[in-house]
Motif scaffolding. Structure first.
Motif, mmCIF file in Angstrom:
data_model
loop_
_atom_site.group_PDB
_atom_site.id
_atom_site.type_symbol
_atom_site.label_atom_id
_atom_site.label_comp_id
_atom_site.label_asym_id
_atom_site.label_seq_id
_atom_site.Cartn_x
_atom_site.Cartn_y
_atom_site.Cartn_z
ATOM 1 N N PHE A 1 2.482 -1.568 -9.807
ATOM 2 C CA PHE A 1 3.049 -2.723 -10.069
ATOM 3 C C PHE A 1 4.391 -2.994 -10.282
ATOM 4 C CE2 PHE A 1 1.194 -2.887 -14.050
ATOM 5 C CZ PHE A 1 2.306 -3.522 -14.745
ATOM 6 N N LEU A 2 4.715 -1.984 -11.147
ATOM 7 C CA LEU A 2 6.152 -1.914 -11.802
ATOM 8 C C LEU A 2 7.060 -1.040 -10.617
ATOM 9 C CD1 LEU A 2 5.248 -0.334 -15.290
ATOM 10 C CD2 LEU A 2 6.155 -2.628 -14.785
ATOM 11 N N GLY A 3 7.946 -1.885 -10.463
ATOM 12 C CA GLY A 3 9.049 -1.373 -9.167
ATOM 13 C C GLY A 3 8.738 -1.560 -7.906
ATOM 14 N N GLY A 4 7.530 -2.060 -7.617
ATOM 15 C CA GLY A 4 6.923 -2.062 -6.127
ATOM 16 C C GLY A 4 7.425 -3.403 -5.420
ATOM 17 N N LEU A 5 6.986 -3.531 -4.058
ATOM 18 C CA LEU A 5 7.030 -4.795 -3.450
ATOM 19 C C LEU A 5 6.876 -6.075 -4.252
ATOM 20 C CD1 LEU A 5 7.436 -6.384 -0.663
ATOM 21 C CD2 LEU A 5 4.831 -5.984 -0.506
ATOM 22 N N GLY B 1 10.026 2.126 -6.092
ATOM 23 C CA GLY B 1 10.803 1.544 -7.220
ATOM 24 C C GLY B 1 12.323 2.531 -7.400
ATOM 25 N N LEU B 2 11.836 3.599 -7.307
ATOM 26 C CA LEU B 2 13.167 4.729 -7.393
ATOM 27 C C LEU B 2 14.157 4.252 -6.387
ATOM 28 C CD1 LEU B 2 11.240 8.149 -8.178
ATOM 29 C CD2 LEU B 2 12.863 6.846 -9.786
ATOM 30 N N MET B 3 13.698 4.234 -5.100
ATOM 31 C CA MET B 3 14.509 4.126 -4.164
ATOM 32 C C MET B 3 15.195 2.827 -3.941
ATOM 33 S SD MET B 3 14.966 6.973 -2.630
ATOM 34 C CE MET B 3 14.700 7.864 -4.179
ATOM 35 N N LYS B 4 14.507 1.614 -4.319
ATOM 36 C CA LYS B 4 15.148 0.267 -3.957
ATOM 37 C C LYS B 4 16.221 0.063 -5.164
ATOM 38 C CE LYS B 4 11.981 -2.894 -6.655
ATOM 39 N NZ LYS B 4 10.855 -3.785 -6.796
ATOM 40 N N MET B 5 15.835 0.884 -6.437
ATOM 41 C CA MET B 5 16.998 0.725 -7.462
ATOM 42 C C MET B 5 18.410 1.263 -7.151
ATOM 43 S SD MET B 5 15.295 0.898 -11.258
ATOM 44 C CE MET B 5 14.676 2.501 -10.680
ATOM 45 N N HIS C 1 7.288 -4.651 6.190
ATOM 46 C CA HIS C 1 7.741 -3.106 6.302
ATOM 47 C C HIS C 1 8.824 -2.922 5.805
ATOM 48 C CE1 HIS C 1 10.397 -4.545 9.506
ATOM 49 N NE2 HIS C 1 9.469 -5.025 10.118
ATOM 50 N N THR C 2 9.729 -3.818 5.531
ATOM 51 C CA THR C 2 11.040 -3.573 4.870
ATOM 52 C C THR C 2 10.997 -4.079 3.439
ATOM 53 O OG1 THR C 2 12.306 -3.587 6.885
ATOM 54 C CG2 THR C 2 13.799 -3.371 4.982
ATOM 55 N N ILE C 3 11.205 -3.240 2.299
ATOM 56 C CA ILE C 3 11.061 -3.794 1.093
ATOM 57 C C ILE C 3 12.390 -4.076 0.522
ATOM 58 C CG2 ILE C 3 10.324 -3.131 -1.324
ATOM 59 C CD1 ILE C 3 8.072 -1.495 0.232
ATOM 60 N N LYS C 4 13.423 -3.480 1.119
ATOM 61 C CA LYS C 4 14.856 -3.670 0.763
ATOM 62 C C LYS C 4 15.675 -3.273 2.102
ATOM 63 C CE LYS C 4 18.749 -2.326 -2.235
ATOM 64 N NZ LYS C 4 18.952 -1.273 -3.220
ATOM 65 N N PRO C 5 16.516 -4.270 2.539
ATOM 66 C CA PRO C 5 16.640 -5.733 1.922
ATOM 67 C C PRO C 5 15.282 -6.338 2.447
ATOM 68 C CG PRO C 5 18.125 -5.519 4.060
ATOM 69 C CD PRO C 5 17.268 -4.052 3.704
#
Lengths: 317, 281
Positions: free
Chosen positions: A257-261, A131-135, A229-233
């Protein structure tokens, strides 16, 4: 149904270490930094082969991330190595300003992610890092599933210009993807064809999803398994295409579950194709000490939990 | 090499730019900017061995990193007047859609900027990283950086200061702007830091002091001395004693103008004290 064989359990962090060793030989611009965890991150060989390109920064992760940002100026490709907790939460502002906002070509490589770090307990078991990183705008977020995939991803991210978060883990887990595979950032991997439910899994949960699919098959439920394997993008198309066929989905990850895939998938589906979804993830909680297997059982992150989630979501179709 | 009078004239013009920029948008940081005007002018006119134009990698030239990014007005003014981008663009400072953001950023490709800064305490590490890449590239040019004295309260600096000496990063000159002020008051009242010189020396750095940090001749002499001490196995720190708000009498010797813009009357007063030399933007 298609099945996969464990060719011998290995830790994903060794995939990182071996990928880095190979990069050392093939790409002279690759440099590596570590904050006093060379053995844990399996960076010993790179260090031995290229002492001039290896930087031991000591227990100073903030300095490590900003050093790496500076090293890109002049063409180097820095790979930083420490535990996932110290790679993200501890240095969020350094990553945000000096790496992501400044669009620096830094590869943040994070081991010991999630509950499977085990006995060290909650202080070290980060379940919030995806979550921290994908934001962060511009950040690529990758969570690999086994040794072979981690090695391939490590090599691939050196060719991608821009900040990358590469997440892997501590324990030995099934190694089942192809050796010397080509790793394509952002491309979902279709592992098993199915018609009744889609299981989208990332990291250590991919093998659990395959195990769950076998159990479900015996129960007469045809599960499609996708390795994200890649959550973002995120590979939106692969997810939409699969649920168009199956009509329901379970996401599985070693993360809150908050902030994940799961939340990323839910967004894609809410916009494009509202679909019943169940989440196999930790339930807004910290971890605790225990063996990886005990923890994955207690926090509902194994094949049993996936089977249950599938049985629930199918009823919601 | 420019002569000192030219640098003084440029400094006066830079002060006008700073005052007019922050006045127009009623925001920004004039105090620290004014205090470092002579340093920036000396750096970009004389000290840095720079190439024409701007290239992010900066191979074959000296590089400068600003860690205390809030003094962006002086940085932007000197970059523009050193030819990195049009001087008239200074009129867009802090406006919507401008490349001249409140704090410096690479995000909008403003020539001259190599890293975002603003969240304090990161610039020393970034500069050290760039210095190590210079060594890997066998590039003998130097890395310069600037930091606030209050900024040294951020712990990451001390990680970096320890690292630099431990790894003999001797191609860096990090300057500390010793103006003794920070937002909430003097550094001595907010968080007394003891001897900064003693701390750098204890951490294994060579320290050069410039006691007249608003005097161009003193800056040039001190920075030449600092340069002569590079390449000797130790990082070099310059302690630059400046007066916050220098050159505008009512802004001097106080923290009050750290992050506050002058009103119309105050602007007029400040500009009278700094007559136009090279033409306003």
């Amino acid at each position: 149904m298609k099945t996969y064989t464990n060719t011998g359990s290995k830790d994903t962090r060794s995939g990182f270490g071996d990928g880095l060793t190979e990069l050392g030989k093939t790409n002279e611009n690759v440099v590596a930094l570590c904050a006093d965890l060379i053995g844990s991150l399996k960076m010993d060989e790179f260090k031995a082969n290229h002492p001039e390109r290896f930087f031991q920064v000591g227990i100073a992760e903030a300095n490590m991330i900003s050093l790496a940002a500076g090293m890109t100026i002049g063409g180097k490709i820095p790979f930083t190595g420490t535990f996932a907790n110290f790679s993200t939460g501890r240095v969020y502002d350094q990553i945000r300003q000096s790496v992501a906002y400044s669009d620096k070509n830094v590869k943040i490589c994070a081991s010991h992610a999630g509950l499977t770090l085990g006995e060290d307990g909650a202080t070290h078991q980060i379940l919030e890092d995806i979550g921290l990183m994908k934001m962060l705008p511009g950040m690529t977020v990758i969570n690999t599933c086994d040794y072979n995939q981690t090695k391939a991803a490590t090599i691939a991210i050196a060719e991608h210009h821009g900040p990358v978060y590469l997440r892997f883990g501590r324990p030995k887990v099934a190694n089942f993807t192809e050796a010397n595979q080509k790793f394509e950032i952002g491309k979902a991997l279709h592992l098993v064809d199915g018609t009744d439910v889609t299981i989208v899994a990332t990291g250590h949960l991919v093998w659990e999803a395959l195990e769950a699919a076998k159990v479900l098959n015996e129960k007469g439920i045809s599960a499609e398994v996708i390795n994200i394997h890649t959550i973002k993008p995120l590979d939106d198309e692969a997810i939409i295409k699969s649920v168009t066929k199956t009509g329901c989905i379970v996401t599985a990850e070693e993360h809150n579950f908050l902030g994940g895939l799961g939340e990323s998938v839910a967004r894609v589906l809410a916009i494009n194709k509202p679909t019943p979804q169940e989440f196999v993830a930790t339930n807004d909680t910290f971890g605790e000490s225990g063996t990886p297997e005990q923890l994955m059982e207690k926090y509902g992150l194994n094949s049993n939990a996936i089977v249950k989630a599938v049985e629930t979501v199918i009823k919601r179709k | 090499m420019s002569n000192t009078q030219q640098l003084k004239d440029l400094t006066t013009q830079v002060r006008r730019d700073i005052l007019r920029m922050v006045h127009k948008v009623n925001s920004g940081h004039p105090g620290g900017s004014l205090g470092c005007a002579e340093f920036f002018v000396s750096l970009y006119s004389d000290i840095l061995d720079r190439k024409e134009g701007f290239d992010m990698d900066g191979i074959g030239e000296d590089l400068f990193f600003l860690s205390n990014g809030h003094i962006s007005p002086v940085y932007y003014s000197v970059l523009a007047r050193s030819g990195y981008f049009p001087v008239k663009e200074l009129s867009t400072f802090r406006l919507i859609n401008s490349r001249l953001q409140g704090h410096p950023t690479t995000h909008d490709n403003l020539p001259g900027i190599r890293i975002a800064s603003g969240s304090l305490g990161q610039g020393m590490s970034v500069a050290l990283g760039a210095a190590q890449t210079k060594k890997l590239n066998n590039d003998s040019h130097l890395i310069y950086s600037l930091h606030g004295d209050g900024e040294l309260q951020e712990g990451q600096n001390w990680e970096a200061i320890m690292y630099a000496a431990g790894n003999k990063v001797d191609n860096i000159i990090s300057t500390i702007d010793l103006n003794g002020q920070q937002i909430d008051g003097s550094t001595d009242t907010v968080l007394p830091m003891g001897s900064i010189k003693g701390k750098f020396e204890a951490f294994g750095w060579t320290v050069v002091e410039i006691n007249e940090g608003n005097d161009i001749d003193a800056i040039l002499k001190g920075m030449a001395e600092a340069k002569s001490k590079t390449g000797k196995g130790k990082p070099v720190c310059v302690l630059l004693k400046t007066v916050m708000g220098n050159g505008v009498d009512f802004m001097m010797h106080t923290h009050a103008w750290h992050g506050k813009a002058p009103n119309d009357e105050q602007l007029a007063n400040g500009l009278v004290q700094n007559p136009e030399t090279l033409g306003d933007y």
